[in-house]
Design a protein around this motif. Structure first.
Motif, PDB file in Angstrom:
ATOM      1  N   ILE A   1       2.496  11.880  -4.438  1.00 16.06           N
ATOM      2  CA  ILE A   1       1.894  11.111  -3.348  1.00 16.06           C
ATOM      3  C   ILE A   1       1.729  11.982  -2.103  1.00 16.06           C
ATOM      4  O   ILE A   1       0.706  11.923  -1.403  1.00 16.06           O
ATOM      5  CB  ILE A   1       2.752   9.869  -3.019  1.00 16.06           C
TER       6      ILE A   1
ATOM      7  N   LYS B   1      -4.211  14.158  -2.563  1.00 14.04           N
ATOM      8  CA  LYS B   1      -4.966  13.357  -1.590  1.00 14.04           C
ATOM      9  C   LYS B   1      -6.004  12.463  -2.270  1.00 14.04           C
ATOM     10  O   LYS B   1      -6.390  11.439  -1.722  1.00 14.04           O
ATOM     11  CB  LYS B   1      -5.661  14.281  -0.588  1.00 14.04           C
TER      12      LYS B   1
ATOM     13  N   LYS C   1      -7.350   9.691  -4.790  1.00 21.55           N
ATOM     14  CA  LYS C   1      -6.749   8.511  -5.413  1.00 21.55           C
ATOM     15  C   LYS C   1      -6.732   8.614  -6.934  1.00 21.55           C
ATOM     16  O   LYS C   1      -5.720   8.328  -7.567  1.00 21.55           O
ATOM     17  CB  LYS C   1      -7.502   7.258  -4.974  1.00 21.55           C
TER      18      LYS C   1
ATOM     19  N   MET D   1      -6.823  -1.673 -11.835  1.00 21.03           N
ATOM     20  CA  MET D   1      -7.182  -2.185 -10.509  1.00 21.03           C
ATOM     21  C   MET D   1      -7.944  -3.503 -10.690  1.00 21.03           C
ATOM     22  O   MET D   1      -8.729  -3.680 -11.629  1.00 21.03           O
ATOM     23  CB  MET D   1      -8.058  -1.179  -9.755  1.00 21.03           C
TER      24      MET D   1
ATOM     25  N   VAL E   1       0.779  -3.105  -7.859  1.00 22.78           N
ATOM     26  CA  VAL E   1       0.457  -2.031  -6.920  1.00 22.78           C
ATOM     27  C   VAL E   1      -0.125  -2.684  -5.661  1.00 22.78           C
ATOM     28  O   VAL E   1      -1.154  -3.367  -5.740  1.00 22.78           O
ATOM     29  CB  VAL E   1      -0.559  -1.045  -7.537  1.00 22.78           C
ATOM     30  N   LYS E   2       0.540  -2.483  -4.543  1.00 18.80           N
ATOM     31  CA  LYS E   2       0.117  -3.138  -3.312  1.00 18.80           C
ATOM     32  C   LYS E   2      -0.506  -2.137  -2.345  1.00 18.80           C
ATOM     33  O   LYS E   2      -0.020  -1.015  -2.187  1.00 18.80           O
ATOM     34  CB  LYS E   2       1.305  -3.839  -2.654  1.00 18.80           C
ATOM     35  N   VAL E   3      -1.589  -2.564  -1.728  1.00 19.75           N
ATOM     36  CA  VAL E   3      -2.279  -1.756  -0.715  1.00 19.75           C
ATOM     37  C   VAL E   3      -2.343  -2.580   0.566  1.00 19.75           C
ATOM     38  O   VAL E   3      -2.923  -3.672   0.583  1.00 19.75           O
ATOM     39  CB  VAL E   3      -3.700  -1.381  -1.178  1.00 19.75           C
ATOM     40  N   PHE E   4      -1.700  -2.064   1.619  1.00 16.68           N
ATOM     41  CA  PHE E   4      -1.622  -2.776   2.897  1.00 16.68           C
ATOM     42  C   PHE E   4      -1.084  -4.197   2.717  1.00 16.68           C
ATOM     43  O   PHE E   4      -1.579  -5.160   3.298  1.00 16.68           O
ATOM     44  CB  PHE E   4      -2.996  -2.818   3.576  1.00 16.68           C
TER      45      PHE E   4
ATOM     46  N   LYS F   1      -1.213  -6.184   0.158  1.00 18.67           N
ATOM     47  CA  LYS F   1      -1.893  -7.039  -0.800  1.00 18.67           C
ATOM     48  C   LYS F   1      -1.897  -6.397  -2.184  1.00 18.67           C
ATOM     49  O   LYS F   1      -2.071  -5.185  -2.305  1.00 18.67           O
ATOM     50  CB  LYS F   1      -3.338  -7.300  -0.355  1.00 18.67           C
ATOM     51  N   THR F   2      -1.695  -7.228  -3.194  1.00 21.33           N
ATOM     52  CA  THR F   2      -1.666  -6.718  -4.566  1.00 21.33           C
ATOM     53  C   THR F   2      -3.080  -6.345  -4.988  1.00 21.33           C
ATOM     54  O   THR F   2      -3.980  -7.192  -5.012  1.00 21.33           O
ATOM     55  CB  THR F   2      -1.092  -7.771  -5.530  1.00 21.33           C
ATOM     56  N   ALA F   3      -3.246  -5.065  -5.346  1.00 23.35           N
ATOM     57  CA  ALA F   3      -4.578  -4.579  -5.697  1.00 23.35           C
ATOM     58  C   ALA F   3      -4.664  -4.116  -7.146  1.00 23.35           C
ATOM     59  O   ALA F   3      -5.754  -3.942  -7.690  1.00 23.35           O
ATOM     60  CB  ALA F   3      -4.973  -3.427  -4.771  1.00 23.35           C
TER      61      ALA F   3
END
Length: 325
Positions: free
Chosen positions: A196, A200, A202, A226, A305-308, A310-312
């Motif tokens: 991580i 860089k 994704k 995703m 997997v959460k992004v900001f 929220k579960t993404a």
């Protein structure tokens, strides 16, 4: 005298000295036990010499003279010294047992050998006691029953101790397996954290995470999916390990009551990881059980997997062991 018991006695003498020599080899790295064994060997020889004197007296001067010598309690005093040394050695072994986790099997063998040595010494004592029991039929039967009872008690003690040692070893093996599993998971987490920081891109990060899970974590398969915000379907974006078209046929639709309530769907909907430790019997694996078992997947876990916040998406791991997680 009874030559049959004398023959057993002679055999027990040889076995006793052999056991001491075996213990000397097994405890060669322990000066304390080596010194104790030297003392033990000297006292055992002293006990054997006294036993020989009893037999000689019995044969040359008669039963009364031998019995008088027997009543002098010299043999018992020597035997008490033997018991004390053996008890001290047992205490020493028990102390070392807690300090030598890596050498538990060797310590178990030493403890068992000490018990066997104690049995051999007791057999010598029992044999000589039996020689001087009255020769009448009632006395012989009584002595035989007593001897049998003592032997059964000694055998029971050895059996119980052996079972206890086996149980301890089994518990230690289970603990070692748990540690190995924890180390595998730690290696995965540590190396993914490094990725991580280093990666860089994704997609490269997803690829590295799956590869690390399989190579470092020794998992059967790993994949990342995703969620499409519009269709609410899960699309696999990266995988590693043995897939065998498993992901090509996967169809997880969060809007579908059946296809959206498996382990992955539940993790995505609740935001909490879902563990299927026994795929063959987990009710939530009903739609993917056959293909999963065909690929050698026996247990699995799905992480959201959460992004900001929220579960993404999801990160799924599969093991070829049941109840791995």
């Amino acid at each position: 005298g009874n030559e049959t018991f004398l023959e057993r006695c002679y055999e027990a003498k040889e076995n006793t000295l052999k056991s001491i020599h075996n213990l000397q080899e097994l405890t060669s790295d322990n000066p304390t036990q080596q010194q104790a064994l030297i003392s033990l060997e000297q006292i055992v020889k002293e006990r054997i010499d006294f036993s020989g004197l009893l037999v000689k007296t019995y044969k040359t001067e008669g039963q009364n003279a031998a019995y008088t010598l027997f009543l002098s309690m010299t043999g018992k005093r020597i035997s008490d010294k033997i018991d004390i040394i053996i008890s001290q050695m047992s205490d020493e072994e028990n102390r070392l047992l807690s300090e030598r986790n890596a050498n538990e099997a060797d310590n178990a063998n030493n403890t068992l050998m000490i018990i066997i040595l104690n049995l051999s010494v007791q057999m010598i004592l029992l044999a000589f006691i039996f020689i001087f029991v009255k020769k009448d039929v009632t006395g012989k039967r009584r002595a035989e029953k007593e001897l049998q009872k003592l032997n059964e008690e000694l055998e029971e003690r050895v059996e119980k101790r052996t079972i206890a040692l086996q149980n301890e070893l089994e518990e230690r093996k289970k603990a070692e397996e748990k540690i190995k599993k924890a180390n595998r998971v730690y290696a995965v987490l540590s190396n993914i954290n490094q990725a991580i920081v280093r990666v860089k891109d994704k997609q490269s990060l997803f690829d590295d995470a799956c590869r690390i899970a399989v190579e470092d974590g020794k998992f059967r398969m790993a994949w990342i999916g995703m969620v499409d915000p519009k269709t609410q379907k899960v699309k696999p974006v990266s995988s590693a390990g043995f897939t065998n078209n498993y992901l090509e046929t996967i169809n997880i639709d969060l809007n579908d009551e059946k296809q959206g309530n498996g382990p992955t769907g539940l993790a995505l909907k609740t935001g909490v990881h879902y563990i299927a430790n026994d795929i063959a019997n987990d009710p939530e694996m009903v739609y993917r059980r056959e293909s999963a078992l065909k690929n050698g997947y026996k247990s699995a876990v799905s992480f959201p997997v959460k992004v900001f916040g929220k579960t993404a998406g999801n990160f799924n791991l599969y093991s070829d062991e049941t109840f791995f997680f």
